[in-house]
Design a protein around this motif. Structure first.
Motif, PDB file in Angstrom:
ATOM      1  N   LEU A  33      -0.029 -22.096  -0.989  1.00 23.54           N
ATOM      2  CA  LEU A  33       0.975 -21.234  -1.622  1.00 23.54           C
ATOM      3  C   LEU A  33       2.383 -21.777  -1.379  1.00 23.54           C
ATOM      4  CD1 LEU A  33      -0.412 -17.667  -0.815  1.00 23.54           C
ATOM      5  CD2 LEU A  33       0.085 -18.550  -3.095  1.00 23.54           C
ATOM      6  N   LYS A  37       2.109 -23.836  -4.755  1.00 25.29           N
ATOM      7  CA  LYS A  37       2.042 -22.732  -5.723  1.00 25.29           C
ATOM      8  C   LYS A  37       3.054 -21.648  -5.369  1.00 25.29           C
ATOM      9  CE  LYS A  37      -2.768 -23.820  -6.513  1.00 25.29           C
ATOM     10  NZ  LYS A  37      -4.059 -23.713  -5.799  1.00 25.29           N
ATOM     11  N   ARG A  38       4.245 -22.097  -5.033  1.00 25.96           N
ATOM     12  CA  ARG A  38       5.258 -21.172  -4.543  1.00 25.96           C
ATOM     13  C   ARG A  38       5.544 -20.057  -5.547  1.00 25.96           C
ATOM     14  NH1 ARG A  38       8.501 -23.075   0.300  1.00 25.96           N
ATOM     15  NH2 ARG A  38       9.994 -21.415   0.638  1.00 25.96           N
ATOM     16  N   GLU A  39       5.451 -20.364  -6.854  1.00 26.75           N
ATOM     17  CA  GLU A  39       5.742 -19.353  -7.882  1.00 26.75           C
ATOM     18  C   GLU A  39       4.705 -18.231  -7.853  1.00 26.75           C
ATOM     19  OE1 GLU A  39       4.269 -22.143  -8.422  1.00 26.75           O
ATOM     20  OE2 GLU A  39       2.569 -21.744  -9.749  1.00 26.75           O
ATOM     21  N   LEU A  40       3.540 -18.499  -7.240  1.00 24.16           N
ATOM     22  CA  LEU A  40       2.509 -17.464  -7.158  1.00 24.16           C
ATOM     23  C   LEU A  40       2.838 -16.392  -6.117  1.00 24.16           C
ATOM     24  CD1 LEU A  40       0.343 -18.576  -9.067  1.00 24.16           C
ATOM     25  CD2 LEU A  40      -1.256 -18.586  -7.163  1.00 24.16           C
ATOM     26  N   MET A  41       3.679 -16.725  -5.159  1.00 26.95           N
ATOM     27  CA  MET A  41       3.903 -15.808  -4.035  1.00 26.95           C
ATOM     28  C   MET A  41       4.531 -14.492  -4.478  1.00 26.95           C
ATOM     29  SD  MET A  41       4.933 -18.579  -1.095  1.00 26.95           S
ATOM     30  CE  MET A  41       4.659 -17.523   0.324  1.00 26.95           C
ATOM     31  N   PRO A  42       5.657 -14.513  -5.213  1.00 23.10           N
ATOM     32  CA  PRO A  42       6.191 -13.216  -5.679  1.00 23.10           C
ATOM     33  C   PRO A  42       5.261 -12.525  -6.675  1.00 23.10           C
ATOM     34  CG  PRO A  42       7.516 -15.064  -6.505  1.00 23.10           C
ATOM     35  CD  PRO A  42       6.554 -15.646  -5.517  1.00 23.10           C
ATOM     36  N   GLN A  43       4.520 -13.311  -7.469  1.00 21.34           N
ATOM     37  CA  GLN A  43       3.580 -12.703  -8.421  1.00 21.34           C
ATOM     38  C   GLN A  43       2.487 -11.932  -7.690  1.00 21.34           C
ATOM     39  OE1 GLN A  43       1.996 -15.377 -11.507  1.00 21.34           O
ATOM     40  NE2 GLN A  43       3.798 -16.658 -11.304  1.00 21.34           N
ATOM     41  N   LEU A  44       1.944 -12.572  -6.634  1.00 17.02           N
ATOM     42  CA  LEU A  44       0.879 -11.917  -5.883  1.00 17.02           C
ATOM     43  C   LEU A  44       1.419 -10.714  -5.115  1.00 17.02           C
ATOM     44  CD1 LEU A  44      -2.084 -11.951  -5.079  1.00 17.02           C
ATOM     45  CD2 LEU A  44      -1.567 -13.671  -3.338  1.00 17.02           C
ATOM     46  N   ALA A  45       2.630 -10.846  -4.587  1.00 17.94           N
ATOM     47  CA  ALA A  45       3.262  -9.719  -3.882  1.00 17.94           C
ATOM     48  C   ALA A  45       3.412  -8.522  -4.818  1.00 17.94           C
ATOM     49  CB  ALA A  45       4.624 -10.152  -3.329  1.00 17.94           C
ATOM     50  N   ALA A  47       1.749  -7.929  -7.654  1.00 16.12           N
ATOM     51  CA  ALA A  47       0.431  -7.418  -8.071  1.00 16.12           C
ATOM     52  C   ALA A  47      -0.172  -6.529  -6.985  1.00 16.12           C
ATOM     53  CB  ALA A  47      -0.506  -8.584  -8.395  1.00 16.12           C
ATOM     54  N   LEU A  48       0.012  -6.928  -5.722  1.00 11.01           N
ATOM     55  CA  LEU A  48      -0.517  -6.128  -4.614  1.00 11.01           C
ATOM     56  C   LEU A  48       0.189  -4.777  -4.545  1.00 11.01           C
ATOM     57  CD1 LEU A  48      -0.793  -8.959  -1.937  1.00 11.01           C
ATOM     58  CD2 LEU A  48      -2.707  -7.588  -2.783  1.00 11.01           C
ATOM     59  N   GLN A  49       1.517  -4.786  -4.699  1.00 11.12           N
ATOM     60  CA  GLN A  49       2.271  -3.526  -4.659  1.00 11.12           C
ATOM     61  C   GLN A  49       1.873  -2.605  -5.808  1.00 11.12           C
ATOM     62  OE1 GLN A  49       6.095  -5.411  -4.645  1.00 11.12           O
ATOM     63  NE2 GLN A  49       6.581  -4.690  -2.585  1.00 11.12           N
ATOM     64  N   GLN A  50       1.747  -3.194  -7.007  1.00 11.19           N
ATOM     65  CA  GLN A  50       1.405  -2.374  -8.173  1.00 11.19           C
ATOM     66  C   GLN A  50       0.013  -1.776  -8.042  1.00 11.19           C
ATOM     67  OE1 GLN A  50       2.213  -4.971 -11.509  1.00 11.19           O
ATOM     68  NE2 GLN A  50       4.273  -4.117 -11.777  1.00 11.19           N
ATOM     69  N   ALA A  51      -0.953  -2.603  -7.630  1.00 11.81           N
ATOM     70  CA  ALA A  51      -2.317  -2.092  -7.474  1.00 11.81           C
ATOM     71  C   ALA A  51      -2.362  -1.012  -6.395  1.00 11.81           C
ATOM     72  CB  ALA A  51      -3.275  -3.237  -7.134  1.00 11.81           C
TER      73      ALA A  51
ATOM     74  N   SER B   7      -4.520  -3.658 -12.971  1.00 10.07           N
ATOM     75  CA  SER B   7      -3.958  -4.134 -11.694  1.00 10.07           C
ATOM     76  C   SER B   7      -4.992  -4.902 -10.879  1.00 10.07           C
ATOM     77  CB  SER B   7      -3.459  -2.962 -10.840  1.00 10.07           C
ATOM     78  OG  SER B   7      -2.449  -2.258 -11.485  1.00 10.07           O
ATOM     79  N   ILE B  11      -4.821  -8.960  -9.724  1.00 15.68           N
ATOM     80  CA  ILE B  11      -4.986  -9.498  -8.364  1.00 15.68           C
ATOM     81  C   ILE B  11      -6.095 -10.536  -8.331  1.00 15.68           C
ATOM     82  CG2 ILE B  11      -5.685  -8.945  -6.001  1.00 15.68           C
ATOM     83  CD1 ILE B  11      -4.335  -6.326  -6.197  1.00 15.68           C
ATOM     84  N   LEU B  14      -5.011 -13.859  -9.817  1.00 14.83           N
ATOM     85  CA  LEU B  14      -4.103 -14.618  -8.949  1.00 14.83           C
ATOM     86  C   LEU B  14      -4.857 -15.205  -7.754  1.00 14.83           C
ATOM     87  CD1 LEU B  14      -0.995 -12.254  -9.074  1.00 14.83           C
ATOM     88  CD2 LEU B  14      -1.114 -14.582  -9.983  1.00 14.83           C
ATOM     89  N   ALA B  45       2.036  -8.038   0.772  1.00 12.30           N
ATOM     90  CA  ALA B  45       3.081  -8.224  -0.248  1.00 12.30           C
ATOM     91  C   ALA B  45       4.411  -8.577   0.421  1.00 12.30           C
ATOM     92  CB  ALA B  45       3.222  -6.951  -1.091  1.00 12.30           C
ATOM     93  N   LEU B  48       4.381 -12.120   1.948  1.00 12.15           N
ATOM     94  CA  LEU B  48       4.503 -13.159   0.918  1.00 12.15           C
ATOM     95  C   LEU B  48       5.951 -13.291   0.456  1.00 12.15           C
ATOM     96  CD1 LEU B  48       1.277 -12.322  -1.112  1.00 12.15           C
ATOM     97  CD2 LEU B  48       1.743 -14.514   0.019  1.00 12.15           C
TER      98      LEU B  48
END
Ligand SMILES: [Zn+2]
Ligand SMILES: [Zn+2]
Lengths: 200, 200
Positions: A33, A37-45, A47-51, B7, B11, B14, B45, B48
């Motif tokens: 990461l 795949k640094r751009e994935l880090m905020p995306q995954l963060a 997605a986790l918050q939203q879920a 959601s 996840i 990703l 989250a 990350l």
């Protein structure tokens, strides 16, 4: 560890608590990461918050959903005369993945396990009884795991099914591609007992 | 998939992009988070996001860090007379984990790979030359991978080491616990060539 950083150590420690991720793979994932795949880090963060905020349980079948009803209960294209009872959303998704079933589901979110203190209260049976009372239902399929707990749960819950409905259990037997000499005795015994006419 | 939620699908998609995580394990991890470790989701989250913002490269050795210098460069307890050159932070952490080395490091963040268009420009050699010019340095150990690219990188970078410094390569040979009949020819050939006096 020397050579690491506090933020990296934190991610590794959290990843290690996830299923199937050991210390080495937690470190490999964290470094992948950070370095590739640094751009994935905020995306995954995100997605986790939203879920975490959005996902709850369907008011009708107890499956995971983001609205009042899950995608299956609100589909309108499912066969409402058949209800398949499973232990978990993972089991539901596995059956959906098989593309062999068009009916609806009820998700118990667990199984009876007296040794772990898990009794009937944990199985959302009030909600199930409401669903079992819906008009038009004809068959209830038990697709709990083929474990001691799964079998006991099916037995217990089957007693709640109103008279007049067909009650079935998904078939037990040898898995597709399974070689007899590597199967355990109980699977093989069950397969022999449950033999059916040869399709030709 | 039917029965899933947007959601949850996000996840899973990703997680699948991370090393060693296939579709099944991505789903297992996502459901484990949602159903059993929900408190971990905001924690992960946050971790990350923090790592994404905080982690950068050490101004002296190019390792990962959160301040100007990494934990090794700022330790004050490392042997500054020895410099170990590695390809990646993962390699650095593996050597730290062995507890066999007390010197310092330089992290190239890659290796030469002409076929992939990776030339010397990618290896942060300006920074390395600054480090090589520091007073007190006596030995440079090349600990690049034992691959074609790793060997070529060691050869190329070794030419930058100022005269008068000792230049070494970590030993190649049979791994601890390695059984000769299962080793490849080149490992075994190298082990025979590199034989040393039997310790008794
Ligand atoms: Zn539902
Ligand atoms: Zn450093």
């Amino acid at each position: 560890m020397a050579g690491s950083t506090p933020s990296l150590d934190k991610i590794v420690a959290l990843l290690r608590r996830l299923p199937g991720i050991g210390p080495r793979s937690a470190q490999r994932i964290a470094l992948d990461l950070l370095l590739r795949k640094r751009e994935l880090m905020p995306q995954l963060a995100l997605a986790l918050q939203q879920a975490h905020q959005a996902i709850r349980h369907c008011e009708r079948c107890n499956n995971l959903c983001e609205d009042a009803l899950c995608s299956i209960c609100s589909s309108g294209r499912r066969d409402r005369t058949i209800l398949c009872i499973v232990e978990s959303p993972a089991d539901l998704l596995a059956i959906e993945d098989s593309a062999a079933y068009q009916g609806e589901y009820f998700v118990l979110m667990g199984h009876l396990s007296p040794l772990d203190g898990i009794g009937p209260d944990a199985l959302h049976l009030d909600l199930l009884e409401k669903r079992l009372a819906e008009e038009g239902l004809q068959e209830v399929i038990f697709a709990t795991n083929s474990t001691l707990e799964g079998e006991a749960t099916a037995q217990f819950v089957a007693a709640l099914v109103p008279e007049g409905l067909r009650v079935t259990r998904i078939a037990r037997g040898i898995p597709m591609g399974g070689e007899l000499e590597y199967l355990d005795r109980s699977t093989l015994g069950r397969a022999v007992q449950g033999r059916a006419a040869l399709e030709s």
